[in-house]
Design an enzyme around this catalytic site. Structure first.
Site, mmCIF file in Angstrom:
data_model
loop_
_atom_site.group_PDB
_atom_site.id
_atom_site.type_symbol
_atom_site.label_atom_id
_atom_site.label_comp_id
_atom_site.label_asym_id
_atom_site.label_seq_id
_atom_site.Cartn_x
_atom_site.Cartn_y
_atom_site.Cartn_z
ATOM 1 N N ASP A 152 0.821 -1.208 0.000
ATOM 2 C CA ASP A 152 0.000 0.000 0.000
ATOM 3 C C ASP A 152 0.853 1.253 0.000
ATOM 4 O OD1 ASP A 152 0.529 0.025 2.838
ATOM 5 O OD2 ASP A 152 -1.088 -1.448 2.997
ATOM 6 N N LYS A 204 -4.791 2.538 0.208
ATOM 7 C CA LYS A 204 -6.008 3.285 0.501
ATOM 8 C C LYS A 204 -5.665 4.756 0.475
ATOM 9 C CE LYS A 204 -6.483 -0.173 3.573
ATOM 10 N NZ LYS A 204 -6.434 -0.612 4.916
ATOM 11 N N MET A 210 -1.874 9.012 11.987
ATOM 12 C CA MET A 210 -3.020 9.443 11.159
ATOM 13 C C MET A 210 -3.695 10.678 11.747
ATOM 14 S SD MET A 210 -4.589 5.631 10.605
ATOM 15 C CE MET A 210 -4.179 5.057 12.247
HETATM 16 N N1 SAH Z 1 1.610 0.253 10.520
HETATM 17 C C1 SAH Z 1 2.155 1.583 10.418
HETATM 18 C C2 SAH Z 1 1.143 2.654 10.692
HETATM 19 C C3 SAH Z 1 0.000 2.714 9.738
HETATM 20 S S1 SAH Z 1 -1.101 4.028 10.079
HETATM 21 C C4 SAH Z 1 3.343 1.708 11.372
HETATM 22 O O1 SAH Z 1 3.567 0.838 12.215
HETATM 23 O O2 SAH Z 1 4.066 2.690 11.249
HETATM 24 C C5 SAH Z 1 -0.527 5.284 9.018
HETATM 25 C C6 SAH Z 1 0.103 6.410 9.788
HETATM 26 O O3 SAH Z 1 1.406 6.075 10.184
HETATM 27 C C7 SAH Z 1 0.278 7.675 8.987
HETATM 28 O O4 SAH Z 1 -0.917 8.426 8.941
HETATM 29 C C8 SAH Z 1 1.340 8.376 9.785
HETATM 30 O O5 SAH Z 1 0.799 8.978 10.916
HETATM 31 C C9 SAH Z 1 2.192 7.235 10.251
HETATM 32 N N2 SAH Z 1 3.386 7.048 9.390
HETATM 33 C C10 SAH Z 1 3.736 5.933 8.716
HETATM 34 N N3 SAH Z 1 4.919 6.102 8.094
HETATM 35 C C11 SAH Z 1 5.327 7.340 8.385
HETATM 36 C C12 SAH Z 1 6.477 8.105 8.053
HETATM 37 N N4 SAH Z 1 7.443 7.618 7.267
HETATM 38 N N5 SAH Z 1 6.577 9.360 8.546
HETATM 39 C C13 SAH Z 1 5.608 9.862 9.329
HETATM 40 N N6 SAH Z 1 4.515 9.188 9.679
HETATM 41 C C14 SAH Z 1 4.364 7.946 9.222
#
Ligand code: SAH
Length: 460
Positions: free
Chosen positions: A249, A271, A384
């Site tokens: 994704d 998504k 998020m």
């Molecule tokens: N499973 C993922 C999170 C998914 S929810 C994890 O463990 O990181 C998606 C959210 O993760 C985004 O809206 C943001 O808030 C955060 N996110 C994921 N990658 C990011 C990145 N490289 N920099 C900043 N925020 C990030």
């Protein structure tokens, strides 16, 4: 090619080591792994070395070197601190046509030791032909990372089954069978630490004349980390190299995706906020269908699959369908962004705990235990939370946090496009707009944010 690598069977063969110190001991350790019979000649011999010799069924001659010491040798190593003695050993050995190695003196050697990667019965030697030993060591480190630590177990399992396979399958079918063993679910099970299950699968495949068991698909639910491909785990990389098809994704960075096996089919199931391009239920079903077709399916997710990743829902469906799967953790955005922004998530002076919170609005609202979140001594990390940033900051202040509580946004953390915006609960929403911060972004709230100025180190 300057040197020909050979795999030498030294079991039970007398190997003479001249020298009794640390270097001699190091060589003795290596030879005893190959189960050679050690014969050590030196006026003084260390305790560990004596032990190695004893265990090998060999002999220690506590004496000065003379040519007769080589009488029973099949291989010779000179490891004394005396260059004269080393040269003499080399000369005597060569006169007897014995392979000889003199430590750190390539000109006196007829063979050299390569850098070795070892996995049980499997060994890989890397030689730069003396041109660049440090390069050889670097290659070794890369191979160490690439090859499962359980490769030796897999090789041993295969060794134990060789005769059974020979009896069950005609020669023409064996090669395909072993390829399946080493690249399919048997290898995956063993590498995941489930050797028993790997063995069971192998036996089932052998017993099944139609080879149904061999067509079994499986799913790897893999955390791809926050963006920097260097933050992948070794296991993630191995499974990425093994997959037939990958479902990924939006959060998976291009650089991470590039490491997936070239000819794997790529399916984007990302998504986008507001319009869910592929409903979760379809993804869950797709994983099941592809696995039932016998594919090795990689479900690659940003960060960690079990942290706001719906990984639990996806494997729930797989479990119902009886499809084998494994889960590989990834570095979650909170850990990645915090490190790369120089914001420790806990710190004795500021925060004794840390909370990962979803800031995802549902019908424009955020229902969170604000009272708890506003209590002191903790770090809050909102995933998020960009759209709801204004609400988050206002609610925290309304429930008791000072407007001056430090707060930061990390956009595209750990990537070359990372940006960090630091302010406080009063200013952060305005700063986010001014700087046009975009998703993915993470919000960090708490005293630890004030450390960023001093501790930041990553400047893409
Ligand atoms: N499973 C993922 C999170 C998914 S929810 C994890 O463990 O990181 C998606 C959210 O993760 C985004 O809206 C943001 O808030 C955060 N996110 C994921 N990658 C990011 C990145 N490289 N920099 C900043 N925020 C990030």
């Amino acid at each position: 090619m300057r040197y020909l690598p050979l795999a030498f069977d030294l079991r039970g063969r007398p190997c003479v080591i001249v020298g009794g110190g640390a270097i001699a001991t190091r060589k003795a350790r290596l030879l005893s792994k190959a189960r050679a019979r050690l014969i050590v000649v030196a006026p003084e011999v260390g305790e560990e070395l004596k032990g190695l010799v004893r265990d090998s069924g060999g002999q220690v001659f506590q004496a000065s070197y003379r040519a007769g010491c080589l009488d029973s040798a099949e291989l010779v190593i000179a490891a004394t601190s005396d260059a004269g003695v080393n040269a003499e050993v080399s000369r005597d050995a060569q006169a007897r046509r014995l392979p000889v190695n003199v430590v750190d003196a390539p000109a006196l050697c007829t063979f050299t030791f390569p850098s070795i990667v070892e996995r049980g019965p499997v060994s890989i030697g890397i030689s730069s032909g003396g041109a660049a030993p440090v390069l050889a060591r670097g290659i070794r480190a890369q191979l160490e990372a690439l090859l499962s630590p359980r490769l030796g177990t897999l090789a041993e399992l295969a060794a134990g089954m060789r005769d059974a396979v020979k009896q069950a399958l005609p020669e023409s079918a064996r090669r395909d069978f072993w390829e399946w063993v080493f690249s399919g679910p048997v290898a995956a099970e063993v590498e995941a630490g489930r050797t028993g299950e790997g063995q069971r699968l192998l036996e089932a495949a052998l017993a099944d004349p139609d080879m149904n068991a061999m067509n079994r698909g499986e799913v790897y639910l893999v955390g791809g980390g926050p963006g920097d491909p260097d933050l992948l785990t070794f296991r993630a990389l191995r499974l990425m190299q093994r997959a037939d098809v990958v479902l990924y994704d939006r959060l998976v960075s291009d650089q991470v995706l590039e490491l997936v096996r070239r000819d794997a089919e790529r399916i984007y199931v990302g998504k986008k906020k507001q319009f869910h391009s592929v409903p979760q239920d379809d993804i869950n079903q797709r994983l099941v269908d592809l696995a039932l077709e016998g594919k090795k399916v990689l479900r690659l997710k940003g960060g960690d699959p079990f942290i706001f990743g719906r990984g639990g829902e996806e494997i729930d469906r797989l479990a119902d369908a009886g499809i084998p799967f494994q889960v590989v953790p990834g570095i979650t955005a909170a850990a990645g962004c915090a490190s790369y922004a120089g914001i420790p998530l806990t710190h004795r002076d500021f925060a004794q705990s840390v909370r990962f919170i979803t800031g995802h609005l549902q019908q424009g609202e955020l229902h969170l235990p604000w009272q708890e979140l506003a209590s002191p001594g903790q770090t809050l990390v909102f995933y998020m939370g960009l759209t709801g940033l204004d609400t988050i900051c206002r609610q925290l202040v309304r429930h008791g946090l000072a407007e001056s509580t430090p707060a930061a946004l990390v956009e595209k953390g750990t990537t070359r496009e990372q940006r960090v915006v630091v302010g406080d609960l009063a200013s952060l929403p305005r700063l986010a707009t001014e700087e046009s911060i975009e998703a993915p972004a993470l919000t960090i709230v708490g005293g630890v944010v004030s450390l960023h100025r001093k501790l930041r180190w990553f400047d893409p």
